[in-house]
Design an enzyme around this catalytic site. Structure first.
Site, short mmCIF file in Angstrom:
data_model
loop_
_atom_site.label_atom_id
_atom_site.label_comp_id
_atom_site.label_asym_id
_atom_site.label_seq_id
_atom_site.Cartn_x
_atom_site.Cartn_y
_atom_site.Cartn_z
N ARG A 75 5.36 7.14 0.81
CA ARG A 75 4.67 6.73 2.03
C ARG A 75 5.63 6.78 3.21
NH1 ARG A 75 2.55 0.49 3.19
NH2 ARG A 75 3.28 0.53 5.34
N ASN A 134 -4.46 -8.46 3.62
CA ASN A 134 -4.47 -7.07 4.09
C ASN A 134 -4.35 -6.07 2.95
OD1 ASN A 134 -4.52 -5.25 6.35
ND2 ASN A 134 -2.41 -4.76 5.81
N GLU A 137 9.80 -7.07 -2.15
CA GLU A 137 10.26 -5.95 -2.97
C GLU A 137 11.73 -6.12 -3.30
OE1 GLU A 137 8.52 -5.60 -0.20
OE2 GLU A 137 6.78 -4.32 -0.61
N THR A 162 0.85 -1.18 0.00
CA THR A 162 0.00 0.00 0.00
C THR A 162 0.89 1.24 0.00
OG1 THR A 162 -1.55 -1.27 1.32
CG2 THR A 162 -1.86 1.12 1.30
#
Lengths: 1210, 335
Positions: free
Chosen positions: A115, A1011, A65, A32
């Site tokens: 973020r 999630n 990642e 996210t």
């Protein structure tokens, strides 16, 4: 100039549309707020969409990642154009590869939704801390500030990287830009082609590794040359800004949209200038226009190309007249002389003045400040506060804006009421419930207005942190002028409240403008509604002269077959009374859009939505307002006054949505919070709650066990306690031997229940005269709320049963063990939380939890409150989350620390024996702590020890007091989902399991990244559809149970509570008892499986019956007894896999998209089941060591046989 | 050469052996095997009125559940461009079957109320169905609904389907109408081309251990045939519509009886599910042998030969049979 089309999209889609077409290999991993870009790429790939070179890009999900960056690096080296999308911790995992890619001067773009990086807490929201962490990698950094720019500068990045050979990190603000829906111009293939210079494309390919023209890249270098070689890249960085500007200029020629390395807006002769990058530019630009129109002279310098920082271009872009500058950074660097952008600006000025090249004659005063961390609002009022500061004779440096820092007093003052909203823009606020469709309807309205009218439209959506019963707030703007207001609406012309219950505690009309329209979904009609409104609400309506409308939306929804979905109904009402579009036209557009949105779901859905539109108009009523407020009640506080001060004053503010108002001093430094706080939030989200029929109940405890929210509890207690019981409090004779003189009560927490009804589904006791009536039945909550709340409160006052009286291996008894995990905000009917609750019932008072990031860390640790709580002795689980990828290691570290503390304490104890007494020391050191009563006895000894040490004035005594608790056995449990265990954290998990240390691992296996919205993990079963596996997962699920079994020294279990609660309990107990590592894989039904979770436990049963999820335990302890440690606890498959799988949309979706593939994969998945069964049953049937003759070759004469040699497989 | 050909719903069939709506007609491959074994036509499995709306609503719920509730997971499934639903699968099965089958293919729609789903009949026609069997399986549970209302509802439904299609329509009935001849005549007047006697009434079973009611599917038994034969024999000659017999046809003898009472075709499923598709070859060869042994030249020759209007004594079709049966039972008992 190419023809340009407009589209209504968010920043993620806007960017992904460009990135996809300029890539051949796209490596992805969900995080996210960037996941949507990867999801788009995966979807387009599966639809066969082509890139600019005419091929379909390969989209590959990796295990992390780090993996995505590595794979991207490889693809780049082999000559492909490759990209990835990420944010925050994900970007941090890419840093090592970023250094390499940049060092090798490789053309590459990474698109980042900027973020916050987790520090004192995790945050999924936007700021620049992740970007700033990459400053030294050598990546160029280009900042987009809007949905439009996310596409435009994505293209500029891809073009510039090819020309410059400098890789680019293209970023825009997480959520504010990535998730803002706006009207933007799309970029055509023609534009992309016109921007691309073929020679650079070819050059990139020619630099690739090739066995036909072999090269070596990535050498190791020594002190002799590394330094010089490192300097070879300098010319490329020097050329980079010019290349970027050139690309921007060509882009302007193609599209008419001009960008510069630094874009200045405002008064050409401004004396005060703000410098910043990202979405906050929108709010500042509005402020500047507003204030300059009033005669001020201010400006904004928007940083586009942040790195390489082009000082000359920066200074040239500033007005010569500037006297003071504020540099705003969206991050915090606690150790620096200021935040990064500020330091760059200072350096640029310092260099220019020291070299005498500054175009500005007099050095301006420059201050730096922080704003907007973790998507904290940044409004024109705050921007004005900064400009006002720049007027002052003494400037506050290293300031903060937007918060109240009452600790180090860094914050600037501002006047929140200052507004720059365009009067021609309609501003609408909608309060909805997660499941009611409000957000979807609003996205739809934006599409209608944005595409069917010449108006501009913007939508931004705010969610709370619960997965069940969450409040959603939609902020919508529409108007004739482009909308760049990058902040929430605080002065709305239209306010809609889609849930009547919100009025009880929320000041819904706080942000209503005078004369605004107020639409309320209410069970009360226009005549009766007034008397049901709290005083504050009545007063606001009258004071602001609101136009008040009501509709009984749920009745309309029920009657038109919409269930709990209010989307179409409330959307129709919005259009009917907001005046954004003429009513008839609006209804026609809504229907057109319904057809477009739902047409593919079938005619029945279209028809019921049509019916809802028509019925909504008829059911909408205007309320005639009385003269004055008459209410005898007012808004209730979000948390009760009886809550502890910190909970009420601080967490209560957060729960009320007023966390922005908390000053710095209110928050604990370092991010430590109390547990036991969820119980104070009475969310009242259930429409129906379970009601106990005490006469029918067999007291089996299954309902208590499966309740995901711990809202059904049982107690056995002395009958004398009943004297003060409320009138409707129920009790029955306990069905336990030796307890028949006491009383049993099964009590529901009416205000905490989410209404999932798992309890009713699992209840085995049916009425003999009416089969549908069980020992527990769902009934409407509203009439039961008050009496049952009283009952609950009384129930809480009853002491829990002494744990010694209970068998901790029997489900029936476990219902009487106090759960230390309660009222979580997990999805209603969650399949994970019953396992965690059980864990806390069994070992909660000595539990250390290391929790991987994911659903369980969100419902476990997302503020305002936590479900983890304490028992009457003040003991309970202590909990922490490190990261996603390192959770097993994190728990391992806890274990090492506890063991070390214990050793230290043992040693101190021995040293202090003369002081505390030999008997006590010996008793403590030799105590067995395998049983709970033994642990309790040890606690008592430690208590005695503490009292003896209390008066001793010695270093050793004081030291022992700090570690004395480690003398009592502690359990370390590592919790996480399959994304962690199977993918990103697997290496660490494997290592920890192999360590032999006493660490227990509970994998809450939902078989998907729940999630982040259901992306494929290596636990995803073959044939299931998931994001990143649109065409159905082609490979079988990884069997990490057997991987762990391979160690021979790890306790392993596969459990599914819905199939065998006994086996689950047994596995938990055995894992805990085993003095070594343990792994429990717990089948957890999940909302991402696509069915009504009411039937979650039934599906668990089917999973086992089909053989898909065999129940097994591998207990190394049995090996020492000479037995086969592998035990199979479920029977051979008795139903075909299809009978289990095809109850779930994750499987049936494939039959709707690719029936032939679905058929094939189902067949293969059935084969998987059979293959697994053969392996498991074969393993279970093996003889144990003591039952098998020697297998090893006979010892040679004279050789010494190793202990335990020979034996069977085990 | 014995002539087995017959006509049903205006379609020329090579024999009266038709495979009724069943799992056997779910796949094109199986239909090809049926054709090879001698099936003269097949009726595809029924698509249910409820199925169309249920699927649509279920898909909607599945895709909406939990969405837009939480900032990290706005959705849980990939968004497809389109979703293949029950009717799409049905139509593609129909098209595929039509492209390979050399025998007529009848589609089957199961519904009891007029509604949007009726327009699906048009799509069935467009997909190439040779005819449509309308299965009107109505189960009244509401005491306020009269028999007449149910009958009128079905007639309206038939009319509505006819308005949407031009292919022949057969109506499959339940045997539970008070006056079957009257109702059959009403349907006949509504313009149906065939009447199928009868669908089977599936009763749920009662699980006394778990206190639940469970659906139960049983295969037809040969003794169920007599009910069908009885009513066919009575209806034969009074209707323009063709008669098809289904339910309990398990042997060549059963087929012969079905034709002799007036049926154009005899439909089978359970016998083939029990014994496999090759059973059809056996039935056909036995049929031929019987006709040969009894010197019948054609199916046409025997049709209706045992119908109510063709037999000397009609009393067995009326109360006489009842009296006879009871008295013979009494006689046996006393003997």
């Amino acid at each position: 100039m190419s023809e340009q089309e407009t589209a209504i999209l968010d920043g993620n889609e806007s960017c992904a549309r460009v990135a996809y077409r300029l890539s051949q290999v796209i490596t992805i991993y969900p995080i996210t707020p960037s996941s949507t870009m990867a999801e788009w790429a995966d979807q387009w790939q599966s639809e066969g969409r082509k890139n600019i070179w005419g091929t379909v890009p390969v989209v590959a999900e990796m295990q992390s990642e780090g993996g995505a960056a590595g794979a991207m690096h490889g693809a780049l080296q082999a000559g492909a154009f490759s990209t990835t999308f990420t944010a925050s911790q994900g970007l941090l995992l890419m840093i090592p590869n970023m250094f390499k890619i940049a060092g090798e001067l490789t053309s590459n773009v990474i698109h980042v939704t900027a973020r916050a990086v987790a520090t004192h807490a995790l945050s999924i929201f936007g700021d620049h801390s992740d970007i700033m962490a990459c400053r030294s990698t050598g990546y160029a950094m280009l900042s987009s500030a809007s949905v439009q720019e996310a596409a435009d500068l994505a293209l500029v990045s891809h073009v510039a990287t090819l020309e410059s050979r400098v890789p680019f990190l293209h970023f825009f603000d997480g959520f504010r830009t990535s998730h803002e829906v706006n009207k933007a111009l799309t970029i055509s293939d023609e534009t992309i082609n016109a921007m691309l210079d073929e020679k650079h494309v070819l050059a990139h390919r020619q630099r690739a590794l090739s066995s036909d023209n072999p090269i070596l890249r990535g050498s190791a270098q020594n002190p002799d040359v590394f330094f010089q070689a490192r300097e070879t890249c300098t010319p490329f960085y020097l050329a980079c800004p010019t290349i970027v500007q050139d690309a921007m200029d060509r882009f302007a020629a193609e599209t008419g949209r001009a960008y510069h390395l630094f874009d200045y807006v405002g008064a050409p002769d401004a004396d005060r200038v703000v410098v910043l990058m990202g979405s906050a530019a929108g709010a500042v630009e509005e402020t500047i226009e507003h204030l300059n129109a009033q005669g001020e002279k201010i400006g904004l310098l928007k940083v586009r190309l942040y790195r390489p920082f082009a000082s000359e271009a920066f200074l040239a872009a500033l007005p010569r007249t500037v006297k003071s500058i504020a540099v705003l950074d969206r991050c915090k660097e606690p150790t620096g002389l200021g935040e990064p952008l500020y330091q760059d600006v200072i350096t640029a000025f310092s260099e220019a003045f020291s070299s005498g090249t500054s175009p500005i004659a007099v050095q301006p005063r420059i201050i730096g400040g922080r704003y907007g961390l973790s998507s904290k609002e940044f409004t024109p009022a705050m921007a004005k506060g900064v400009f006002d500061e720049l007027k002052k004779p003494q400037l506050k440096n290293r300031f903060t804006i937007g918060i109240n820092d009452d600790v180090t007093h860094s914050s600037l003052d501002y006047h929140p009421e200052f507004s720059t909203e365009d009067p021609k823009t309609v501003r609408a606020l909608f309060y909805g419930l997660g499941a009611d469709g409000t957000v979807g309807a609003n996205k739809n309205s934006i599409k209608i207005i944005g595409s069917e009218t010449p108006n501009f439209a913007q939508g931004y959506f705010v969610y709370d942190s619960r997965k069940s019963g969450s409040v959603t707030t939609s902020h919508l703007r529409f108007g004739p002028n482009p909308i760049r207001s990058t902040y929430l609406i605080s002065n709305a012309n239209f306010v809609a409240c889609h849930q009547f219950s919100f009025l009880e505690r929320m000041d819904i009309l706080e942000h209503a403008a005078p004369g605004a329209v107020f639409l309320l979904n209410s069970p009360y009609g226009p005549e009766e509604i007034w008397n049901h409104l709290p005083k504050t609400t009545q007063e606001t309506i009258l004071k602001k002269k609101l136009q008040f409308y009501v509709i009984d939306g749920y009745t309309v929804a029920r009657e038109t077959g919409m269930g709990n979905r209010l989307n179409t109904i409330m959307q129709t009402c919005f259009f009917a009374i907001s005046g954004v579009l003429p009513s008839d036209e609006a209804i026609a557009q809504i229907k057109k859009s319904i057809k477009k949105t739902y047409g593919k779901r079938g005619d029945a859905v279209v028809q019921k939505n049509f019916a809802a539109v028509d019925a909504a108009v008829a059911a909408l009523h205007k309320v005639t307002l009385p003269e004055k407020a008459t209410a005898t009640f007012d808004l209730l506080p979000m948390l009760p006054k009886e809550a502890p001060a910190f909970v009420y004053n601080v967490l209560g503010m957060m729960a009320a949505g007023k966390g922005d108002q908390l000053p710095v001093s209110a928050l604990p430094a370092g991010g430590t919070f109390p547990t036991g706080t969820a119980k104070w939030e009475k969310r009242n989200i259930a429409q129906t709650i379970p009601v106990w029929d005490k006469d029918l109940c067999i007291q089996c405890g299954k309902c208590v066990l499966v309740c995901p929210h711990a809202v059904i509890r049982a107690k056995v207690y002395d009958s004398s306690l009943l004297a003060n019981a409320p009138e409707t409090f129920k009790s029955a004779k306990p069905k336990w031997k030796g307890m028949d003189q006491e009383l049993y009560t099964l009590q529901v927490a009416p205000e905490d229940c989410t209404g999932c009804s798992l309890c009713v589904e699992i209840c085995p006791a049916k009425s003999k005269s009416e089969a549908k009536h069980k020992a527990i039945n769902m009934e409407l909550q509203a009439p039961l709320r008050a009496p049952e709340a009283l009952n609950w409160s009384f129930f809480e006052s009853i002491p829990t049963v002494n744990r010694d009286r209970l068998s901790h291996t029997q489900v029936k008894d476990i219902q009487l063990l106090e759960p230390l995990f309660e009222f979580s905000g997990a999805c209603s009917g969650c399949g994970e939380t019953p396992y965690i609750k059980l864990l806390t019932q069994l070992f909660g008072d000595r539990l250390y939890i290391a929790n991987a990031t994911g659903c369980s860390s969100i419902y476990g640790g997302n503020l305002p409150t936590t479900p983890y709580t304490k028992n009457g002795s003040g003991r309970g689980p202590t909990w922490s989350n490190s990261l996603f990828e390192d959770n097993a290691e994190f728990g391992f570290g806890m274990r090492l620390a506890l063991d070390q503390q214990k050793e230290y304490a043992d040693d101190l104890l021995k040293r202090l024996a003369p002081t505390v007494g030999d008997d006590l020391v010996t008793a403590i050191l030799t105590a067995s702590q395998s049983k709970e009563c033994e642990i309790e006895a040890q606690r008592k000894r430690v208590l005695t020890l503490r009292s003896k040490l209390a008066g001793v004035d010695s270093l050793e005594a004081r030291a022992l007091l700090t570690v004395a608790d480690s003398l009592v056995r502690k359990s370390v449990w590592v919790l996480g989902g399959d994304g962690w265990a199977y993918d990103i954290g697997f290496g660490g998990l494997d290592h920890v399991l192999g360590s032999g240390k006493n660490v227990k691992v509970l994998v809450l296996d939902t078989e998907t990244y729940s999630n982040t919205g259901g992306q494929m993990s290596k636990s995803t079963p073959r044939g299931a559809v998931a994001k990143f596996a649109e065409g159905g997962k082609p490979n079988s699920k990884k069997d990490i149970a057997m991987e762990a079994v391979a160690y021979g020294s790890v306790y392993v279990a596969r459990v599914a509570m819905g199939s065998s609660d006994m086996q689950t309990v047994k596995a938990f107990q055995e894992a805990e008892a085993y003095d070594g590592p343990a792994l429990i894989l717990a089948y957890s039904h999940c909302i991402a499986h696509g069915y009504d979770l009411t039937y979650g436990m039934d599906q668990q049963k089917n999973a086992v019956l089909s053989g898909y999820w065999p129940l097994m335990r591998y207990n190394p302890m049995l090996r020492t007894e000479g037995k086969n440690p592998f035990q199979l606890d479920s029977k051979a498959p008795s139903i075909p896999l299809k009978e289990y799988a095809y109850h779930e949309a994750r499987y049936t979706m494939l039959t709707r998209s690719r029936p032939e593939v679905a058929k094939h994969l189902l067949q293969e998945a059935q084969d998987d089941v059979e293959r697994t069964w053969r392996v498991y049953s074969g393993r279970a049937a093996m003889a144990g060591r003591s039952e098998t003759p020697h297998i090893a070759p006979p010892e040679r004469e004279g050789a010494v046989a190793p202990l335990g040699a020979g034996g069977g497989d085990e | 050469m014995i002539d087995l050909t017959t006509e049903y719903l205006g379609l020329k069939l090579k024999s009266p052996l038709v495979v009724s709506s069943s799992p056997l007609t779910e796949s094109t491959e199986s239909i090809q095997r049926l054709e090879a074994a001698g099936a003269a036509a097949v009726v595809l499995p029924s698509i249910f009125e409820e199925q169309l709306s249920l699927e649509s609503n279920a898909l909607d719920s599945d895709l909406s559940r939990g969405t837009d509730s939480f900032a990290e997971s706005m959705t849980y499934f990939p968004a497809y461009e389109s979703y293949r639903q029950g009717q799409d699968a049905y139509l593609s099965h129909l098209r595929r079957t039509k492209s390979v089958a050399g025998i007529p293919v009848l589609a089957s729609l199961n519904g009891a109320t007029a509604g949007g789903w009726v327009t699906f009949a048009k799509e069935i026609e467009q997909a190439g169905a040779d005819a449509l069997e309308l299965n009107t399986y109505a189960l009244p549970t509401d005491p306020r609904i009269t028999g007449a209302e149910i009958e009128d509802g079905i007639v309206d439904l038939v009319r509505l389907v006819k308005q949407n299609t031009t292919i022949p329509i057969a109506v499959k009935l339940t045997p539970r109408f008070t006056s079957i001849p009257n109702f059959a005549a009403k349907l006949d007047r509504a313009g149906i081309q065939g009447i199928v006697l009868f669908n089977r009434f599936y009763q749920p079973d009662f699980d006394i251990e778990n206190l639940s009611v469970v659906p139960r599917l049983t295969l037809s038994r040969p003794e169920e045939l007599l009910l069908r034969l009885h009513w066919a024999a009575i209806l034969y000659g009074d209707l323009n519509a063709d008669i098809a017999i289904t339910g309990g046809v398990h042997s060549a003898e059963d087929v012969l009886k079905a034709i002799m009472v007036g049926g154009q075709v005899a439909m089978m499923a359970s016998v083939l599910l029990l014994h496999g598709i090759p059973e059809l070859v056996i039935i056909q060869s036995k049929l031929l042998r019987w006709m040969e042994e009894h010197e019948y030249q054609s199916i046409r020759q025997m049709r209706g030969s045992l119908s109510r209007r063709s037999v000397a004594d009609v009393s067995p079709f009326e109360r006489g049979n009842y009296i006879k049966t009871l008295s013979s039972y009494t006689l046996r008992k006393t003997a």
